[in-house]
Design a protein around this motif. Structure first.
Motif, PDB file in Angstrom:
ATOM      1  N   ALA A  60     -59.860  58.670  84.769  1.00 28.49           N
ATOM      2  CA  ALA A  60     -61.194  58.050  84.757  1.00 28.49           C
ATOM      3  C   ALA A  60     -61.820  58.085  86.149  1.00 28.49           C
ATOM      4  O   ALA A  60     -63.018  58.355  86.302  1.00 28.49           O
ATOM      5  N   ALA A  61     -61.006  57.829  87.183  1.00 27.33           N
ATOM      6  CA  ALA A  61     -61.503  57.850  88.565  1.00 27.33           C
ATOM      7  C   ALA A  61     -61.960  59.259  88.944  1.00 27.33           C
ATOM      8  O   ALA A  61     -63.008  59.455  89.556  1.00 27.33           O
ATOM      9  N   ALA A  62     -61.161  60.260  88.544  1.00 33.30           N
ATOM     10  CA  ALA A  62     -61.489  61.647  88.883  1.00 33.30           C
ATOM     11  C   ALA A  62     -62.776  62.102  88.196  1.00 33.30           C
ATOM     12  O   ALA A  62     -63.559  62.872  88.754  1.00 33.30           O
ATOM     13  N   LEU A  63     -63.005  61.614  86.962  1.00 33.18           N
ATOM     14  CA  LEU A  63     -64.180  62.036  86.192  1.00 33.18           C
ATOM     15  C   LEU A  63     -65.416  61.167  86.465  1.00 33.18           C
ATOM     16  O   LEU A  63     -66.511  61.503  86.013  1.00 33.18           O
ATOM     17  N   ALA A  64     -65.222  60.065  87.197  1.00 34.55           N
ATOM     18  CA  ALA A  64     -66.333  59.128  87.441  1.00 34.55           C
ATOM     19  C   ALA A  64     -67.447  59.792  88.243  1.00 34.55           C
ATOM     20  O   ALA A  64     -67.218  60.697  89.048  1.00 34.55           O
ATOM     21  N   LYS A  65     -68.672  59.329  87.989  1.00 35.89           N
ATOM     22  CA  LYS A  65     -69.834  59.862  88.702  1.00 35.89           C
ATOM     23  C   LYS A  65     -69.780  59.452  90.183  1.00 35.89           C
ATOM     24  O   LYS A  65     -69.177  58.452  90.541  1.00 35.89           O
ATOM     25  N   GLY A  66     -70.452  60.245  91.003  1.00 32.51           N
ATOM     26  CA  GLY A  66     -70.554  59.891  92.416  1.00 32.51           C
ATOM     27  C   GLY A  66     -69.661  60.753  93.291  1.00 32.51           C
ATOM     28  O   GLY A  66     -68.799  61.485  92.818  1.00 32.51           O
ATOM     29  N   GLU A  67     -69.868  60.626  94.590  1.00 34.33           N
ATOM     30  CA  GLU A  67     -69.129  61.429  95.569  1.00 34.33           C
ATOM     31  C   GLU A  67     -68.107  60.584  96.323  1.00 34.33           C
ATOM     32  O   GLU A  67     -67.473  61.072  97.252  1.00 34.33           O
ATOM     33  N   ILE A  69     -58.278  42.225  90.833  1.00 39.53           N
ATOM     34  CA  ILE A  69     -57.267  41.371  91.483  1.00 39.53           C
ATOM     35  C   ILE A  69     -56.419  42.154  92.493  1.00 39.53           C
ATOM     36  O   ILE A  69     -55.543  41.590  93.144  1.00 39.53           O
ATOM     37  N   GLY A  70     -56.683  43.450  92.613  1.00 33.95           N
ATOM     38  CA  GLY A  70     -55.920  44.244  93.577  1.00 33.95           C
ATOM     39  C   GLY A  70     -56.332  45.701  93.491  1.00 33.95           C
ATOM     40  O   GLY A  70     -57.249  46.065  92.744  1.00 33.95           O
ATOM     41  N   GLU A  71     -55.667  46.543  94.275  1.00 32.23           N
ATOM     42  CA  GLU A  71     -55.948  47.977  94.235  1.00 32.23           C
ATOM     43  C   GLU A  71     -54.637  48.751  94.270  1.00 32.23           C
ATOM     44  O   GLU A  71     -53.702  48.379  94.982  1.00 32.23           O
ATOM     45  N   GLU A  72     -54.587  49.807  93.467  1.00 29.25           N
ATOM     46  CA  GLU A  72     -53.405  50.690  93.427  1.00 29.25           C
ATOM     47  C   GLU A  72     -53.725  51.944  94.228  1.00 29.25           C
ATOM     48  O   GLU A  72     -54.806  52.510  94.099  1.00 29.25           O
ATOM     49  N   THR A  73     -52.818  52.354  95.089  1.00 29.56           N
ATOM     50  CA  THR A  73     -53.083  53.523  95.934  1.00 29.56           C
ATOM     51  C   THR A  73     -52.190  54.714  95.613  1.00 29.56           C
ATOM     52  O   THR A  73     -52.423  55.816  96.098  1.00 29.56           O
ATOM     53  N   GLU A  74     -51.150  54.500  94.796  1.00 33.13           N
ATOM     54  CA  GLU A  74     -50.217  55.586  94.474  1.00 33.13           C
ATOM     55  C   GLU A  74     -50.309  55.951  92.991  1.00 33.13           C
ATOM     56  O   GLU A  74     -50.040  55.133  92.130  1.00 33.13           O
ATOM     57  N   TRP A  75     -50.733  57.177  92.710  1.00 33.64           N
ATOM     58  CA  TRP A  75     -50.687  57.693  91.349  1.00 33.64           C
ATOM     59  C   TRP A  75     -50.721  59.215  91.420  1.00 33.64           C
ATOM     60  O   TRP A  75     -50.994  59.792  92.474  1.00 33.64           O
ATOM     61  N   ASN A  76     -50.411  59.860  90.297  1.00 33.45           N
ATOM     62  CA  ASN A  76     -50.388  61.327  90.268  1.00 33.45           C
ATOM     63  C   ASN A  76     -51.814  61.847  90.132  1.00 33.45           C
ATOM     64  O   ASN A  76     -52.377  61.852  89.037  1.00 33.45           O
ATOM     65  N   LYS A  77     -52.386  62.278  91.263  1.00 34.79           N
ATOM     66  CA  LYS A  77     -53.773  62.766  91.234  1.00 34.79           C
ATOM     67  C   LYS A  77     -53.837  64.152  90.590  1.00 34.79           C
ATOM     68  O   LYS A  77     -52.925  64.958  90.717  1.00 34.79           O
ATOM     69  N   LEU A  78     -54.941  64.377  89.874  1.00 28.53           N
ATOM     70  CA  LEU A  78     -55.130  65.677  89.219  1.00 28.53           C
ATOM     71  C   LEU A  78     -55.376  66.764  90.256  1.00 28.53           C
ATOM     72  O   LEU A  78     -56.039  66.523  91.272  1.00 28.53           O
TER      73      LEU A  78
END
Length: 249
Positions: free
Chosen positions: A170-177, A219-228
């Protein structure tokens, strides 16, 4: 065992290939693909998915029932939020088989079990929301945004997931730069299974995707995930451009 839904899992990929063959009318090849998925399934999660799809291909109602009950047993063995949403679907399909076999007692029993597992999701999270917006803890995410998938559509719900890789997509497909961000959120009100994915290709809501009309609190932010990778992202965008289906809003 890590049983989060993973589109790169080999058994899931075989089932997706089988469904594509099925849609194009190649039922025999689809059947071969689902059987291959079953033969390669190494744990209850993979067996539950493969058996469900192989069951759908069975012309003989007794065979269909056998494979559905096998799928259900594997799902029950897992006893986890990753599969609980599928219980209702499996029980209702089993009930239909018993109806065809004129076993009204078993049909009624399985239908009642199906109803038991319907309703408000029991998932406790943690939950995530992927975006490119720069937000902070305490901020509220609200419905009314523009769809990532159909730019002309204003959304009546705010969407989130318990699958971090789904939030990453969802983050990768989200609008914006902006930078891709995954926020850890908590729903402030009731939420439901996302009807755009629930029971569409796989039983239940295996991606643990949800939506709410009420705000989500960061309530927080996640910084580690498998990016496309760039290639994977291009493929997703290509598939979305081809998809003419309606979004349930």
């Amino acid at each position: 065992m890590n049983i989060k839904f993973d589109p790169n899992n080999n058994v899931i990929k075989l089932c997706v290939m089988g469904m594509s063959l099925e849609e194009s009318g190649n039922t025999e090849e689809a059947n071969t693909m689902f059987l291959k998925a079953w033969n390669e399934a190494a744990d209850d999660y993979e067996k539950f998915i493969a058996a469900y799809h192989f069951a759908r291909q069975q012309k003989n109602i007794t065979d269909k029932l056998k494979w559905l009950e096998l799928s259900l047993q594997c799902a029950l063995n897992i006893n986890d939020d990753n599969v609980k949403s599928a219980y209702s679907t499996l029980y209702v399909n089993i009930s239909k088989c018993y109806e065809e076999l004129h076993d009204s007692d078993q049909a009624k029993r399985n239908y009642e079990l199906s109803e038991l597992y319907k309703g408000v999701p029991s998932d406790k999270g943690p939950f995530y929301h992927g975006t490119k917006a720069d937000l902070k803890v305490g901020d509220l995410l609200t419905a009314g945004g523009i769809s990532n998938y159909k730019p002309e559509l204003q959304m009546n719900h705010i969407y989130f997931t318990a699958n971090i890789n789904g939030a990453g997509l969802a983050a990768a497909l989200a609008k914006g730069e902006g930078t891709e961000r995954i926020y850890i959120i908590e729903p402030t009100g009731e939420f439901e299974n996302d009807p755009n994915v629930t029971d569409k290709k796989f039983p239940g809501n295996l991606t643990r995707s949800y939506r709410s009309k009420e705000p989500l609190r960061i309530i927080g932010e996640e910084t580690e995930w498998n990016k496309l990778t760039t290639t994977q992202l291009s493929k997703w965008r290509e598939n979305l451009a081809k998809n003419k289906g309606n979004i349930i809003n």
